[in-house]
Each structure stands twice: as structure tokens, then as C-alpha cells.
Enzyme design. Structure first.
Site, PDB file in Angstrom:
ATOM      1  N   ASP A 169       8.080   0.056   3.652  1.00  0.00           N
ATOM      2  CA  ASP A 169       8.385  -0.070   2.226  1.00  0.00           C
ATOM      3  C   ASP A 169       9.884   0.017   1.963  1.00  0.00           C
ATOM      4  O   ASP A 169      10.427  -0.717   1.116  1.00  0.00           O
ATOM      5  CB  ASP A 169       7.632   0.986   1.421  1.00  0.00           C
ATOM      6  CG  ASP A 169       7.929   2.414   1.860  1.00  0.00           C
ATOM      7  OD1 ASP A 169       8.347   2.632   3.020  1.00  0.00           O
ATOM      8  OD2 ASP A 169       7.740   3.340   1.042  1.00  0.00           O
ATOM      9  N   ARG A 170      10.579   0.888   2.689  1.00  0.00           N
ATOM     10  CA  ARG A 170      12.027   1.009   2.493  1.00  0.00           C
ATOM     11  C   ARG A 170      12.745  -0.271   2.900  1.00  0.00           C
ATOM     12  O   ARG A 170      13.620  -0.765   2.179  1.00  0.00           O
ATOM     13  CB  ARG A 170      12.570   2.206   3.283  1.00  0.00           C
ATOM     14  CG  ARG A 170      12.056   3.558   2.802  1.00  0.00           C
ATOM     15  CD  ARG A 170      12.626   4.672   3.650  1.00  0.00           C
ATOM     16  NE  ARG A 170      14.081   4.722   3.551  1.00  0.00           N
ATOM     17  CZ  ARG A 170      14.875   5.362   4.417  1.00  0.00           C
ATOM     18  NH1 ARG A 170      14.324   5.981   5.461  1.00  0.00           N
ATOM     19  NH2 ARG A 170      16.176   5.381   4.246  1.00  0.00           N
ATOM     20  N   ALA A 211       0.846  -1.190   0.000  1.00  0.00           N
ATOM     21  CA  ALA A 211       0.000   0.000   0.000  1.00  0.00           C
ATOM     22  C   ALA A 211       0.880   1.238   0.000  1.00  0.00           C
ATOM     23  O   ALA A 211       1.414   1.637   1.039  1.00  0.00           O
ATOM     24  CB  ALA A 211      -0.929  -0.008   1.208  1.00  0.00           C
ATOM     25  N   LYS A 268      -0.661  -1.952  -4.569  1.00  0.00           N
ATOM     26  CA  LYS A 268      -0.204  -2.981  -5.501  1.00  0.00           C
ATOM     27  C   LYS A 268      -0.256  -4.330  -4.792  1.00  0.00           C
ATOM     28  O   LYS A 268       0.040  -4.408  -3.603  1.00  0.00           O
ATOM     29  CB  LYS A 268       1.237  -2.688  -5.945  1.00  0.00           C
ATOM     30  CG  LYS A 268       1.343  -1.437  -6.819  1.00  0.00           C
ATOM     31  CD  LYS A 268       2.606  -0.656  -6.580  1.00  0.00           C
ATOM     32  CE  LYS A 268       2.429   0.233  -5.358  1.00  0.00           C
ATOM     33  NZ  LYS A 268       3.568   1.115  -5.111  1.00  0.00           N
ATOM     34  N   GLY A 305      10.038   3.497   7.330  1.00  0.00           N
ATOM     35  CA  GLY A 305       8.893   2.975   6.598  1.00  0.00           C
ATOM     36  C   GLY A 305       9.106   1.519   6.205  1.00  0.00           C
ATOM     37  O   GLY A 305      10.196   1.129   5.772  1.00  0.00           O
ATOM     38  N   THR A 325       6.111   8.442  -5.373  1.00  0.00           N
ATOM     39  CA  THR A 325       5.722   9.760  -4.876  1.00  0.00           C
ATOM     40  C   THR A 325       6.934  10.448  -4.252  1.00  0.00           C
ATOM     41  O   THR A 325       7.154  11.640  -4.434  1.00  0.00           O
ATOM     42  CB  THR A 325       4.599   9.623  -3.839  1.00  0.00           C
ATOM     43  OG1 THR A 325       3.502   8.917  -4.437  1.00  0.00           O
ATOM     44  CG2 THR A 325       4.138  10.980  -3.363  1.00  0.00           C
ATOM     45  N   TYR A 338      19.694   0.981  10.683  1.00  0.00           N
ATOM     46  CA  TYR A 338      18.902   2.188  10.915  1.00  0.00           C
ATOM     47  C   TYR A 338      18.849   2.466  12.415  1.00  0.00           C
ATOM     48  O   TYR A 338      18.659   1.545  13.218  1.00  0.00           O
ATOM     49  CB  TYR A 338      17.486   2.001  10.367  1.00  0.00           C
ATOM     50  CG  TYR A 338      16.868   3.249   9.806  1.00  0.00           C
ATOM     51  CD1 TYR A 338      17.268   3.748   8.564  1.00  0.00           C
ATOM     52  CD2 TYR A 338      15.878   3.930  10.500  1.00  0.00           C
ATOM     53  CE1 TYR A 338      16.693   4.898   8.045  1.00  0.00           C
ATOM     54  CE2 TYR A 338      15.301   5.078   9.985  1.00  0.00           C
ATOM     55  CZ  TYR A 338      15.718   5.560   8.756  1.00  0.00           C
ATOM     56  OH  TYR A 338      15.155   6.713   8.245  1.00  0.00           O
TER      57      TYR A 338
END
Length: 237
Positions: free
Chosen positions: A95-96, A7, A13, A93, A118, A86
Site C-alpha cells: 500500500d505504501r 485491501a 476498497k 507494505g 488505521t 527503501y
């Protein structure tokens, strides 16, 4: 079959994964999420693995469209042969992190992972499995939209990308592409200096084709690295 859901900020997707390969995949804009339940009803997945950076409303829409509990993913300290350096994992996130796992799922060696959507995210991963961190940059349309909203005379369509722009439209397009490629190349250079090797450049995301011609080889294009990261998690790697 396992359902993998990414998302993002503009689209959701998804892919059906059989443990070895993607069998089926599609995407829907946020405005069309009411159609998810109908699309997913015929798939009969045995498990659902998902990542969400789009906020609680999109998360709720995904959960409402499924009869199974969703296994939401977040950044981890270690997974898939990757050690995450990190500083605060809760800030990163999903996604990363999953894009990094997806890159390792597909390729070995030193890798720069550029995901152009984005926002542009750029990550550094060593051959030894150390994820060193990365960058977040406004994406192509965010850059142009910001200039259009916050300046008096730049609310106009972008032109062509060229070496020496001689018009405002071309200056907008060339400036945005150079800024995005510059962020990628700077991290690429830092990783090369850190390891003494030339990293593979892995490019993904909806705006990847905009950047591809302006970046050096070796370069690989991969459609939706986050899905491959979810596949790694689904396989228990």
C-alpha cells in the site's frame, strides 16, 4: 475493464478502471466480505490487480470471490517513473509503494504523501522520481485506543481540537491531531531542505478530513491513492 482492489486494515476498497479513468468504486468492511462475489459478478473484469496489507484471511476471501487470478502487487525497485530507495523491499507494505506510484500518476514535482487510515504513513517523493522513504505512525483511533487501554483515567471520548486544551477530552483530541500533523510537517520540512523547494502535500485516507484543516497549503486531497497506484500498474507504467 480492470478491477483494482485495495485491501486495507479495516476495509476492502475496489474500483473499475477503463485504462483512463475510474468508472465505478465501492468499499466493504472486513465483516461484509461475503458479499464481494455478488458485487463483482456483474462487473466481468478482464484482469484484477490488488494489494493486501490485511493478512491471509482477507486475501483468501478476495481470491474466492473472483473467477480470475489476482495479480498481487508488492514493492518494486523501479516502476512508474519512480526509483525506490527503501532498504529492504520485501519489508515494505504494498500500500505504501502504490500510494507513491499513485501520487506520481497524478502529480509531478516534489511530493509528501500522507495516507491517514488505521495507521498514518508519510512518504517523500522528489520531482526526479526518487522515493526517499517515509514514516509509519499509529493512526488517530489507534492512538486514542492505546491511551484508553494502557492508562487508568483516559478511557473517554475525545473532545475538540484547540490551541490550548483545558480539559482532558480536548487534550486527547488535540494531542493526537498534533502528533499526526507533526509527523507530516517534519518530513515535509526535511524534503524541502533536501531539494530546496516547497513540496506539494498530498493527503489521502479515511481520516484525511480530520487532518486537513490543521495542515498548511499547498495541499491536495485525493481519495484512495493506492487505487491510482494500481491503475498505474494496470496501464503498464
Amino acid at each position: 475493464m480492470q478491477l483494482l482492489v485495495d485491501a486495507g486494515n479495516t476495509r476492502v476498497k475496489w474500483a473499475l478502471w477503463d485504462g483512463e479513468r475510474i468508472v465505478q468504486q465501492a468499499a466493504l468492511a472486513h465483516a461484509d466480505l461475503g458479499g464481494l462475489a455478488a458485487q463483482w459478478a456483474a462487473l466481468a473484469p478482464t484482469a484484477v490487480f490488488a494489494a493486501n496489507v490485511a493478512g491471509p484471511a482477507v486475501r483468501a476471501a478476495i481470491e474466492a470471490a473472483l473467477p480470475l487470478p489476482v495479480q498481487w502487487q508488492s514493492a518494486q525497485a523501479v516502476a512508474g517513473g519512480v526509483r525506490n530507495h527503501y532498504r529492504h523491499l520485501a519489508e515494505q507494505g504494498a500500500d505504501r509503494w502504490l500510494a507513491v506510484l499513485g501520487a506520481r500518476h497524478l502529480y509531478q514535482g516534489d511530493i509528501i504523501i500522507a495516507n491517514a487510515g488505521t495507521a498514518l504513513t508519510v512518504e517523500a517523493l522528489t520531482a526526479d522520481g526518487d522515493y526517499l522513504g517515509g514514516l509509519i505512525v499509529p493512526g488517530y483511533r489507534l492512538m486514542l485506543g492505546s491511551l484508553a487501554r494502557h492508562t487508568a483515567n483516559l478511557d473517554r471520548p475525545a473532545g475538540a481540537v484547540c490551541a490550548f486544551p483545558q480539559g482532558t477530552e480536548d487534550a486527547l483530541a488535540s494531542g493526537a491531531i498534533d502528533a499526526l500533523c507533526g509527523a507530516i510537517l517534519r518530513l515535509h520540512g526535511r524534503l524541502a531542505a533536501h531539494t530546496g523547494r516547497v513540496p506539494l502535500l498530498l493527503l489521502s485516507g479515511g481520516d484525511a478530513p480530520l487532518l486537513q484543516a490543521h495542515l498548511p497549503q499547498p495541499l491536495r486531497m485525493v481519495d484512495n491513492l493506492v487505487i491510482y497506484g494500481l491503475a498505474s500498474v494496470a496501464n503498464g507504467l
